[in-house]
Design an enzyme around this catalytic site. Structure first.
Site, mmCIF file in Angstrom:
data_model
loop_
_atom_site.group_PDB
_atom_site.id
_atom_site.type_symbol
_atom_site.label_atom_id
_atom_site.label_comp_id
_atom_site.label_asym_id
_atom_site.label_seq_id
_atom_site.Cartn_x
_atom_site.Cartn_y
_atom_site.Cartn_z
ATOM 1 N N CYS A 23 0.984 -1.058 0.004
ATOM 2 C CA CYS A 23 -0.093 0.024 -0.126
ATOM 3 C C CYS A 23 0.845 1.410 0.136
ATOM 4 C CB CYS A 23 -0.959 -0.119 1.238
ATOM 5 S SG CYS A 23 -2.434 1.148 0.947
ATOM 6 N N HIS A 59 -3.712 -5.596 1.175
ATOM 7 C CA HIS A 59 -3.502 -5.884 2.688
ATOM 8 C C HIS A 59 -3.895 -7.370 2.844
ATOM 9 C CE1 HIS A 59 -2.460 -1.614 4.133
ATOM 10 N NE2 HIS A 59 -3.463 -1.274 3.278
#
Length: 516
Positions: free
Chosen positions: A330, A450
């Site tokens: 991310c 994630h």
């Protein structure tokens, strides 16, 4: 309607989240349909539900303990700090906007209808609701417009268990001081006291407990032990960051960014024998790991500045040049590109040079991507070639889009993709279709997903590949079922709490509730 009970603490990190999870598990084991609830959570560790909505990870952990799917109704308000004086405010899973602390305090009472709507939805569906408070109910400057501690207890008519942390010292002063600072009405709602994180012989506490019960006029319903279990915890004061970890055969270093988010991405590695997972925040702590992970962050550009100023960027680039695996997730993935651009001022505006590890660029925009994803690693080359074809699942939650340039390839292909389920298919033509994600080049890898390591074969493949790169045979490591492991940890938590809490008394408190 559901029975309710609330767990409040004398301070942050007193153990509220874990005790609430333990009660959820106990009630589930006893045959009840139980749900967790926290009206307002402040955390960077968030989660995306099946509906594409964002909520605090602590209530996800508690929902797992209760054996149910997470729902945004369990955490209607989530505050994600953007700096020292402000936060992104998320209501019912969607971004309301960024607010300074003072502005939010003036606004938050307007969110009471959202809180009550969420709570009543759970009331209609479950037998028991375990509510968690936040911080301390005795913060005098916050009490007037409280919506998460005694204010929430009042709205839900919930009896309160007040928890103190003996591991930090002064637990009797914590508990009696908190009780004394409550109003008479608030004190009447506190039905039990719990001393948490105790190590040693509990009988030495007996004189103090007798005096505590006498002065507070409230029974002590348990002395809970300091538990060495692995469940996902809040990100504000997690003890994982300060844990002294002995270097293992395979050493993985996670860069502890100032605004690190979703550090639970790396929990699967903690449970694999021979692997050390360390959180580092300085060049001397980095040492010589086999893999460096750049984690998610709420403020990519600010945390990249921190890497530069601390010297960590230079140290990471040196490790990358030596052939060590660098893996970004991310915000950490975004940092790895050539440059970052923020034309809309999402992160303060301007442009910034990236770390240059991957030929790509990221442009920040106001729309937030939030979705659950499944997919597979594409055919991967380099040290982590063993990931090729492995299935993965997780979620995306980010602001900004990354474009790859010549010189790197997509790392994964994601299925059932929806950038934002609140948008129509016409506005978002990617809905329901596969799309490439992430990038890799030689020993550099990155993804927006994630939870990318949660599948047992993914974590195992990474460890085996790192072992192979340094001449170690890790083929005898057991395939690790992280989901089953978490279930065992919740059962241990429930078992230990049954031994050390007066569950008969807690059930009486639950049944009696708050008398009008």
């Amino acid at each position: 309607m559901a029975k309710v009970i609330m767990v409040q603490g004398t301070m942050s990190n007193a153990g509220k989240s874990l005790l609430a999870a333990g009660l959820c598990r106990i009630f589930k084991q006893d045959g009840y349909k139980v749900a967790p609830f926290k009206s307002q959570n402040m955390a960077l560790n968030s989660f995306i539900t099946e509906e594409g909505l964002e909520m605090g990870r602590a209530q996800v952990m508690q929902a797992e303990a209760a054996g149910i799917k997470p729902s945004v109704y369990m955490n209607p308000i989530l505050l994600k700090p953007t700096n020292d004086v402000g936060s992104q405010v998320i209501v019912n899973g969607e971004v309301l906007g960024n607010m300074k602390a003072r502005d939010y305090f003036a606004y938050k009472k307007k969110l009471v209808p959202d809180i009550l709507k969420a709570f009543h939805r759970l009331e209609e569906e479950y037998d028991i609701i375990v509510i968690e408070g936040a911080g301390s109910p005795a913060e005098i400057n916050l009490k007037q417009d409280d919506i998460v501690n005694m204010g929430m207890a009042r709205m839900a008519k919930a009896p309160v268990l007040l928890v103190g942390d003996i591991d930090r010292g002064g637990v009797f002063a914590q508990l009696i001081g908190t009780v004394m600072l409550l109003t008479e009405e608030e004190r009447s709602m506190v039905k039990g006291l719990i001393i948490n994180k105790f190590r040693g012989d509990k009988t030495i506490l007996d004189p103090g407990i007798d005096m505590l019960e006498e002065k507070a006029g409230i029974p002590v319903v348990g002395v809970a032990p300091y538990l060495h279990i692995q469940v996902e915890d809040e990100d504000s004061l997690t003890e994982r960051f300060d844990k002294k970890t002995e270097i293992g055969a395979i050493d993985i270093a996670v860069i502890r960014l100032p605004r690190i988010s979703n550090f639970t991405d790396f929990n699967p590695f903690e449970s694999i024998e021979g692997v050390s997972l360390r959180y580092v925040e300085s060049v001397p702590q980095l040492k010589d790991p086999d893999m460096i992970i750049l984690p998610g962050t709420k403020s990519t550009m600010d945390d990249l500045k921190y890497l530069r100023q601390s010297g960590l960027e230079a140290a990471i680039l040196k490790q990358a040049a030596s052939g060590k695996v660098i893996f970004g997730i991310c915000g950490g993935y975004q940092m790895m590109g050539k440059y970052l651009s923020d034309p809309e001022g999402v992160e303060g505006g301007g442009e910034m040079r990236g770390m240059g590890l991957l030929p790509m660029k990221t442009v920040f925009a106001g729309a937030k991507t939030r979705t659950r994803v499944t997919g597979n690693f594409q055919k991967v080359k380099g040290i982590l070639e063993g990931l090729s074809g492995e299935a993965l699942e997780g979620y995306e939650i980010h602001m900004g889009q990354t474009t790859l340039e010549k010189g790197c390839l997509p790392l994964t292909e994601l299925e059932n993709y929806a950038a934002d389920r609140s948008r129509t298919e016409a506005e978002n033509p990617g809905i329901g279709k596969c799309k490439p994600d992430g990038a890799y080049r030689e020993n550099i890898y990155g993804t927006y997903v994630h939870g990318v390591f949660d599948r047992e074969n993914v974590a195992k493949s990474v460890v085996m590949a790192l072992g192979k790169a340094k001449g170690l045979d890790m083929s005898d490591i057991m395939a690790f079922d992280f989901a089953a492991f978490k279930e065992s940890q919740y059962d241990i938590l429930a078992s230990e709490l049954r031994k050390n809490l007066d569950m008969k008394k807690i059930y009486e408190i639950l049944e009696e509730g708050i008398r009008e």
